[in-house]
Design an enzyme around this catalytic site. Sequence first.
Site, short mmCIF file in Angstrom:
data_model
loop_
_atom_site.label_atom_id
_atom_site.label_comp_id
_atom_site.label_asym_id
_atom_site.label_seq_id
_atom_site.Cartn_x
_atom_site.Cartn_y
_atom_site.Cartn_z
N LYS A 66 42.78 -2.46 24.30
CA LYS A 66 42.96 -1.85 22.98
C LYS A 66 43.29 -2.95 22.00
O LYS A 66 43.85 -3.98 22.36
CB LYS A 66 44.03 -0.79 22.98
CG LYS A 66 45.43 -1.35 23.12
CD LYS A 66 46.49 -0.32 22.75
CE LYS A 66 46.46 0.02 21.29
NZ LYS A 66 46.86 -1.10 20.42
N THR A 77 49.70 -3.58 19.01
CA THR A 77 49.91 -3.77 20.43
C THR A 77 48.58 -4.10 21.06
O THR A 77 47.61 -3.39 20.82
CB THR A 77 50.42 -2.48 21.10
OG1 THR A 77 51.58 -2.06 20.42
CG2 THR A 77 50.77 -2.77 22.56
#
Lengths: 420, 420
Positions: free
Chosen positions: A197, A208
């Site tokens: 991601k 993140t």
Amino acid sequence: MIQSKETGKWIGMHPIEGGGVTSAPGFKAAGIHAGFRKQPERLDMAIVEADELCVAAGVFTQNVFCAAPVTLCREHLGPGSAGTARAVVINSGVANAATGPRGLDDARQMAALTADAVGCATEDVLVASTGVIGQFLPMDKFAALPALHAAATAEGGHEAARAIMTTDTHPKECAFTFCQSKNPGAGAVFTVGGMAKGSGMIMPNMATMISVITTDFPLTPERAHEALVNAVNKSFNKVTVDGDTSTNDTCILLARSASTYDADTAKAGFDEFQVALDAVCQNLARQMAADGEGASKLVTVNVRGAATPEDADLAARTVANSPLVKTCIAGHDANWGRVAGALGRSGARFNQEDVDIDFMGMAVCRDGLAVGFDEDEALRRFEEPEIVIDCDLGAGSAETTVWTCDFTHEYISINGDYRS
Amino acid sequence: MIQSKETGKWIGMHPIEGGGVTSAPGFKAAGIHAGFRKQPERLDMAIVEADELCVAAGVFTQNVFCAAPVTLCREHLGPGSAGTARAVVINSGVANAATGPRGLDDARQMAALTADAVGCATEDVLVASTGVIGQFLPMDKFAALPALHAAATAEGGHEAARAIMTTDTHPKECAFTFCQSKNPGAGAVFTVGGMAKGSGMIMPNMATMISVITTDFPLTPERAHEALVNAVNKSFNKVTVDGDTSTNDTCILLARSASTYDADTAKAGFDEFQVALDAVCQNLARQMAADGEGASKLVTVNVRGAATPEDADLAARTVANSPLVKTCIAGHDANWGRVAGALGRSGARFNQEDVDIDFMGMAVCRDGLAVGFDEDEALRRFEEPEIVIDCDLGAGSAETTVWTCDFTHEYISINGDYRS
């Protein structure tokens, strides 16, 4: 067939169409909506698990504000973040960061509940969370863990990749096979695949980066960690969207070879495995940069002729993080003066009269001086989805590549809007 | 009356309403349209000159891509950039940067022509240029130098301040008087005044910060340079709009005391002069940050409790340069997680459980954990023109302040649009 940068050897490596974190034999995954997010259609919990105990290695954020799941992964992997694991469970929506002792207990509970569902030791579960900082995990949502485990299949990598997305606009997956060329075990074919991601920011908080990579190549925990660190340094650590690193960055490698480990094959094929792992990580890293928040372009900054590798990295990173450079790319402006300025303040050692700069293969600066170029042709080349900036410092032989994206109005909107 | 941070002494210091670079006795200035810019209404050449030879000191860009005027100033000031000067001439529109040997000859010619107009030695003229990089100065425009000199008056500081503007939205000037409290010479009143142009980027190229400061306080070249370095380190060097430093940054101090130098007074009043010089530089620096391109707010980042001054600077600078922090301020979002993330990656040493963060005087993070706060009250406080972020690292006693601005859509527009 591709060539190993490290060894110069040609090795048999091929991308797997539609490949991902479950391409390697023995791995399955799933992604479901567990309720961490309000929108019922939004997948928000993923699991990647193997049919046997795997060798596992992890690389984690260097941020002093380190999230609870990162602390727990380090604890479960043990010394050197190199150990074993059977499953990785990830939630999106809440980062479980800046949550203190209660946050660590929650992460521990998250692992224990996963261990119960999968049927393994709690220490063999790794956890990751991404989302809002400073909020506690809604622990009741983990009631969906048995359903998540039950849903895991060898085709489930795609749902898992979607379930870990935050502001990503699309899932990031890839996989390669490579053929070991050396005896013993020559001709044996192995697979490396992964999902990630992006390094974009989730409202209302920070970026993140999470990646899980799997392989059936035999590795010891130490070799797995060594290979992962090498690959991450040449890929994820060369991506910058805005220079902000997160509290939760996590990259995990699972090698399914605990029960079938063969030292000779492992030794013979390690170089080729490293090349394949590098390819997977760089492919995912480029997808990440291209999907940076509000990005309209992938920007590749190549620095050559640096005095040292550190200088090359400083120079490339400073150019890639420069808001002036990133905005002029969004504006399709071959504005080499901004690149020169970023190089000049980077701390890298060189003489300005030795510097050459190219935009999209067009010479715009030679020996530190302006070079006339065709503005119309430059505008045409700026239509490309990837913008390449080449800088030669003329100060040595060190080189590196850093990937980033442009700065657009969309970036400001995504990150400037009110929380709601 | 204000207190000296350095000595704790209360000293008599007062701002001069409408004061600037010509507030100190013996200085005059002017700003005219010489033709460096197309728009006839746009002033583009400025001069600041004294009625006698002045002690002069300079602080210049550290950028490896150093512009020709900077090289010439260093040459004219001599060793340690501390010498003498009679006049400073500045053009806007063309930066004379990345122009090689021809650019240096042009800067030399610019100084020689000014010397002819003013009637002083070429070595006693300092020059600065701001504008487009990689273009040569249109030397014919300097035909206007005699007219510029003729136009110089003791009220001309305002025109000079306007003539050096690039993307600045308003001129930046200020002046203070201070009363020397110690014998010998107690009761003597001196003036320090200055002008600056902002750390914003000029299309199509980079930021240039230029400041000229004048005083009638007696100084040796060495003391002038020492005082200027001290002041710049506490002011201009604490401003960051986007982390990009320019090829032309120049800050010059002229002390009109060559013929009236009095060692005793100079010694007795130096501390007080330093405080006044700091005040002038910090006032101009704050104006610069508040006027950063597209800025809607001045952002003041205070870091306390750092282990060392270096850590304090690292932490404050990283927060101030974080696009995530700057965009959330533009969005009126008290997003302390982004501040925490920036502190955490800054390289400053601290433990997350010791960190406190306040936004506009509201506690948002204590001991590294979220603190509930009134979102409506936060939104109200974000209406203020200056946003203050306080960070206490709980790791020592070092502290610093850095000034920046928010990141708005306007910033992207100004820096992303096509050259034209």
